[in-house]
Design a protein around this motif. Sequence first.
Motif, PDB file in Angstrom:
ATOM      1  N   ARG A 350      22.880 -68.532  76.612  1.00 59.21           N
ATOM      2  CA  ARG A 350      21.692 -68.704  75.760  1.00 59.21           C
ATOM      3  C   ARG A 350      20.540 -67.841  76.263  1.00 59.21           C
ATOM      4  O   ARG A 350      19.769 -67.290  75.471  1.00 59.21           O
ATOM      5  CB  ARG A 350      21.291 -70.181  75.706  1.00 59.21           C
ATOM      6  CG  ARG A 350      22.185 -71.037  74.812  1.00 59.21           C
ATOM      7  CD  ARG A 350      21.560 -72.391  74.541  1.00 59.21           C
ATOM      8  NE  ARG A 350      21.505 -73.204  75.742  1.00 59.21           N
ATOM      9  CZ  ARG A 350      22.458 -74.040  76.139  1.00 59.21           C
ATOM     10  NH1 ARG A 350      23.557 -74.167  75.414  1.00 59.21           N
ATOM     11  NH2 ARG A 350      22.333 -74.746  77.242  1.00 59.21           N
ATOM     12  N   ASP A 351      20.412 -67.708  77.569  1.00 57.92           N
ATOM     13  CA  ASP A 351      19.332 -66.902  78.133  1.00 57.92           C
ATOM     14  C   ASP A 351      19.504 -65.429  77.782  1.00 57.92           C
ATOM     15  O   ASP A 351      18.513 -64.707  77.585  1.00 57.92           O
ATOM     16  CB  ASP A 351      19.289 -67.084  79.649  1.00 57.92           C
ATOM     17  CG  ASP A 351      18.102 -66.372  80.274  1.00 57.92           C
ATOM     18  OD1 ASP A 351      16.957 -66.679  79.895  1.00 57.92           O
ATOM     19  OD2 ASP A 351      18.326 -65.502  81.140  1.00 57.92           O
ATOM     20  N   LYS A 352      20.761 -64.986  77.682  1.00 50.06           N
ATOM     21  CA  LYS A 352      21.015 -63.580  77.344  1.00 50.06           C
ATOM     22  C   LYS A 352      20.795 -63.306  75.858  1.00 50.06           C
ATOM     23  O   LYS A 352      20.213 -62.279  75.483  1.00 50.06           O
ATOM     24  CB  LYS A 352      22.451 -63.206  77.731  1.00 50.06           C
ATOM     25  CG  LYS A 352      22.716 -63.170  79.224  1.00 50.06           C
ATOM     26  CD  LYS A 352      21.917 -62.070  79.900  1.00 50.06           C
ATOM     27  CE  LYS A 352      22.255 -61.984  81.377  1.00 50.06           C
ATOM     28  NZ  LYS A 352      21.450 -60.923  82.062  1.00 50.06           N
ATOM     29  N   PHE A 353      21.286 -64.204  75.014  1.00 51.28           N
ATOM     30  CA  PHE A 353      21.230 -63.954  73.574  1.00 51.28           C
ATOM     31  C   PHE A 353      19.940 -64.467  72.932  1.00 51.28           C
ATOM     32  O   PHE A 353      19.588 -64.027  71.851  1.00 51.28           O
ATOM     33  CB  PHE A 353      22.433 -64.610  72.885  1.00 51.28           C
ATOM     34  CG  PHE A 353      23.724 -63.880  73.106  1.00 51.28           C
ATOM     35  CD1 PHE A 353      24.072 -62.811  72.294  1.00 51.28           C
ATOM     36  CD2 PHE A 353      24.572 -64.234  74.125  1.00 51.28           C
ATOM     37  CE1 PHE A 353      25.266 -62.129  72.488  1.00 51.28           C
ATOM     38  CE2 PHE A 353      25.765 -63.558  74.335  1.00 51.28           C
ATOM     39  CZ  PHE A 353      26.118 -62.494  73.527  1.00 51.28           C
ATOM     40  N   ASP A 354      19.280 -65.387  73.586  1.00 53.61           N
ATOM     41  CA  ASP A 354      18.043 -65.959  73.026  1.00 53.61           C
ATOM     42  C   ASP A 354      17.060 -66.217  74.162  1.00 53.61           C
ATOM     43  O   ASP A 354      16.743 -67.360  74.485  1.00 53.61           O
ATOM     44  CB  ASP A 354      18.365 -67.265  72.283  1.00 53.61           C
ATOM     45  CG  ASP A 354      17.132 -67.886  71.627  1.00 53.61           C
ATOM     46  OD1 ASP A 354      16.167 -67.158  71.352  1.00 53.61           O
ATOM     47  OD2 ASP A 354      17.151 -69.121  71.411  1.00 53.61           O
ATOM     48  N   PRO A 355      16.570 -65.161  74.804  1.00 49.17           N
ATOM     49  CA  PRO A 355      15.729 -65.326  76.002  1.00 49.17           C
ATOM     50  C   PRO A 355      14.441 -66.100  75.751  1.00 49.17           C
ATOM     51  O   PRO A 355      13.902 -66.720  76.663  1.00 49.17           O
ATOM     52  CB  PRO A 355      15.444 -63.885  76.440  1.00 49.17           C
ATOM     53  CG  PRO A 355      15.692 -63.050  75.222  1.00 49.17           C
ATOM     54  CD  PRO A 355      16.776 -63.746  74.470  1.00 49.17           C
ATOM     55  N   ARG A 356      13.942 -66.097  74.508  1.00 45.89           N
ATOM     56  CA  ARG A 356      12.702 -66.825  74.218  1.00 45.89           C
ATOM     57  C   ARG A 356      12.965 -68.273  73.815  1.00 45.89           C
ATOM     58  O   ARG A 356      12.036 -69.045  73.644  1.00 45.89           O
ATOM     59  CB  ARG A 356      11.941 -66.114  73.107  1.00 45.89           C
ATOM     60  CG  ARG A 356      11.443 -64.726  73.470  1.00 45.89           C
ATOM     61  CD  ARG A 356      10.699 -64.101  72.308  1.00 45.89           C
ATOM     62  NE  ARG A 356      11.577 -63.940  71.147  1.00 45.89           N
ATOM     63  CZ  ARG A 356      11.144 -63.873  69.882  1.00 45.89           C
ATOM     64  NH1 ARG A 356       9.836 -63.950  69.635  1.00 45.89           N
ATOM     65  NH2 ARG A 356      11.992 -63.704  68.889  1.00 45.89           N
ATOM     66  N   GLY A 357      14.236 -68.639  73.643  1.00 43.83           N
ATOM     67  CA  GLY A 357      14.584 -70.018  73.312  1.00 43.83           C
ATOM     68  C   GLY A 357      14.093 -70.460  71.952  1.00 43.83           C
ATOM     69  O   GLY A 357      13.630 -71.592  71.802  1.00 43.83           O
ATOM     70  N   VAL A 358      14.242 -69.587  70.931  1.00 44.02           N
ATOM     71  CA  VAL A 358      13.723 -69.934  69.603  1.00 44.02           C
ATOM     72  C   VAL A 358      14.820 -70.445  68.647  1.00 44.02           C
ATOM     73  O   VAL A 358      14.500 -71.012  67.598  1.00 44.02           O
ATOM     74  CB  VAL A 358      13.013 -68.730  68.946  1.00 44.02           C
ATOM     75  CG1 VAL A 358      11.805 -68.318  69.772  1.00 44.02           C
ATOM     76  CG2 VAL A 358      13.972 -67.556  68.734  1.00 44.02           C
ATOM     77  N   LEU A 359      16.092 -70.255  68.977  1.00 44.49           N
ATOM     78  CA  LEU A 359      17.177 -70.595  68.060  1.00 44.49           C
ATOM     79  C   LEU A 359      17.715 -72.004  68.323  1.00 44.49           C
ATOM     80  O   LEU A 359      18.336 -72.271  69.352  1.00 44.49           O
ATOM     81  CB  LEU A 359      18.328 -69.581  68.194  1.00 44.49           C
ATOM     82  CG  LEU A 359      17.965 -68.111  67.945  1.00 44.49           C
ATOM     83  CD1 LEU A 359      19.197 -67.226  68.148  1.00 44.49           C
ATOM     84  CD2 LEU A 359      17.391 -67.921  66.545  1.00 44.49           C
ATOM     85  N   PRO A 361      16.555 -74.728  69.524  1.00 34.94           N
ATOM     86  CA  PRO A 361      16.375 -75.094  70.937  1.00 34.94           C
ATOM     87  C   PRO A 361      16.742 -76.558  71.212  1.00 34.94           C
ATOM     88  O   PRO A 361      16.397 -77.458  70.451  1.00 34.94           O
ATOM     89  CB  PRO A 361      14.883 -74.839  71.183  1.00 34.94           C
ATOM     90  CG  PRO A 361      14.249 -74.906  69.835  1.00 34.94           C
ATOM     91  CD  PRO A 361      15.270 -74.354  68.887  1.00 34.94           C
ATOM     92  N   GLY A 362      17.479 -76.759  72.305  1.00 32.03           N
ATOM     93  CA  GLY A 362      17.853 -78.102  72.737  1.00 32.03           C
ATOM     94  C   GLY A 362      19.034 -78.703  72.011  1.00 32.03           C
ATOM     95  O   GLY A 362      19.508 -79.768  72.393  1.00 32.03           O
ATOM     96  N   LEU A 363      19.556 -78.026  70.972  1.00 36.74           N
ATOM     97  CA  LEU A 363      20.613 -78.634  70.178  1.00 36.74           C
ATOM     98  C   LEU A 363      21.872 -78.893  70.983  1.00 36.74           C
ATOM     99  O   LEU A 363      22.473 -79.958  70.888  1.00 36.74           O
ATOM    100  CB  LEU A 363      20.939 -77.749  68.971  1.00 36.74           C
ATOM    101  CG  LEU A 363      22.039 -78.259  68.044  1.00 36.74           C
ATOM    102  CD1 LEU A 363      21.652 -79.600  67.431  1.00 36.74           C
ATOM    103  CD2 LEU A 363      22.340 -77.238  66.946  1.00 36.74           C
ATOM    104  N   MET A 364      22.290 -77.917  71.788  1.00 35.38           N
ATOM    105  CA  MET A 364      23.523 -78.053  72.559  1.00 35.38           C
ATOM    106  C   MET A 364      23.273 -78.151  74.050  1.00 35.38           C
ATOM    107  O   MET A 364      24.214 -78.182  74.848  1.00 35.38           O
ATOM    108  CB  MET A 364      24.461 -76.889  72.269  1.00 35.38           C
ATOM    109  CG  MET A 364      24.878 -76.766  70.830  1.00 35.38           C
ATOM    110  SD  MET A 364      26.157 -75.526  70.564  1.00 35.38           S
ATOM    111  CE  MET A 364      27.597 -76.358  71.275  1.00 35.38           C
ATOM    112  N   ALA A 365      22.022 -78.193  74.454  1.00 39.17           N
ATOM    113  CA  ALA A 365      21.710 -78.226  75.887  1.00 39.17           C
ATOM    114  C   ALA A 365      22.023 -79.605  76.452  1.00 39.17           C
ATOM    115  O   ALA A 365      21.843 -80.612  75.793  1.00 39.17           O
ATOM    116  CB  ALA A 365      20.242 -77.905  76.105  1.00 39.17           C
TER     117      ALA A 365
END
Length: 365
Positions: A350-359, A361-365
């Motif tokens: 997730r950090d590589k593909f979405d570094p800003r955490g906008v997609l 967020p938290g759904l699968m974390a």
Amino acid sequence: MRPESESELSEMLRAARGPLRIVGGGTRSIGCVDGDVLETGGLSGVTLYEPGALTLVAGAGTPLEEIEAVVAAEGQGLAFEPRDLRAVLRSEGVSTIGGVFAANASGPRRVVAGAARDFALGVRFVDGSGEIIKNGGRVMKNVTGYDLVKLLCGSWGTLGVLTEVSLKVLPAPKTRAGVLINGLDVAEAVPVMSAGLGSPYEVTGAAHAPVGAGGAPVTMLRVEGFEAQVAYRAAEVARLIGRGAVIEDDPAKIAADWRWVRDAKAVAGAEGDLWRISVRPSDAPSVVAALDAKAMLLDWGGGLIWARVAAGHDVRAALSVPGHATCLRGAAAAFHPAKFGVGRLEAGLRDKFDPRGVLNPGLMA
């Protein structure tokens, strides 16, 4: 937000300054993701269909029903049999092909045909930084390096927003037969389903409902193929498993029965929380015994358990065997927590593909 093109989607993601809730048709949502809604329905349309090559390419927002109609006209279909969960999730909208692959939505035939991700040939998507990425193509052996096609399937929009999917279709079965056994409990039904699936007669579905559509316990096996083969194989399956098995050969009844299984209609009541539990089939009887469920359905020979339980009941506390449980509907709706090592890998991706955490967020974390 509803982009009408891949480039417009890219611009929206580059300009995003806060979390986004990514949805296709909104029919498979789990939990509640805060953020502006970004809906992919504008990225729609079948752009390529080659029946002879068993290949189809479509925009991610294309309605699933449209794709099924296109391939059905050529006697073909989606072998992974995607589920329609609108009834059990009490959702509305129209399922999209992008949502199907983002959720890796696979139905009863998965036990023999494989999951949705096994039929994805290529993807185009936009990552959390707005970069347009393509991986795969229109044939099976075309991926070098990291297989992003498989990675995106089942990522629920947390790594990128799908814009286009290339997929493999297969000829639709000509004939179907059902083998039904009434009155078994779960401990009796699981070995019966395992025997059918392990037989040489190519069983393409194995499910058990403690309370079937007629109100009594029913165990269901399905055989598909050419007419002469199906009649023989169904008879051999019934002979193999015994227990008063009867053969159902009415096409309309078989289709209705397996739509009921596919869409988990046995657990579609309004009361309680809905859980999806994956375990080894041999562990299903002990899991079921510990659940105290209001309604239940076993699919994949017992490897998939749909359970509707009392609101707030923690199913994971009863899961004393290897497996995972996702709450699809209820106050605790969330995915099963990942183990430490897997969780670190997922967070790194997730950090590589979405570094800003906008997609999502938290759904699968």
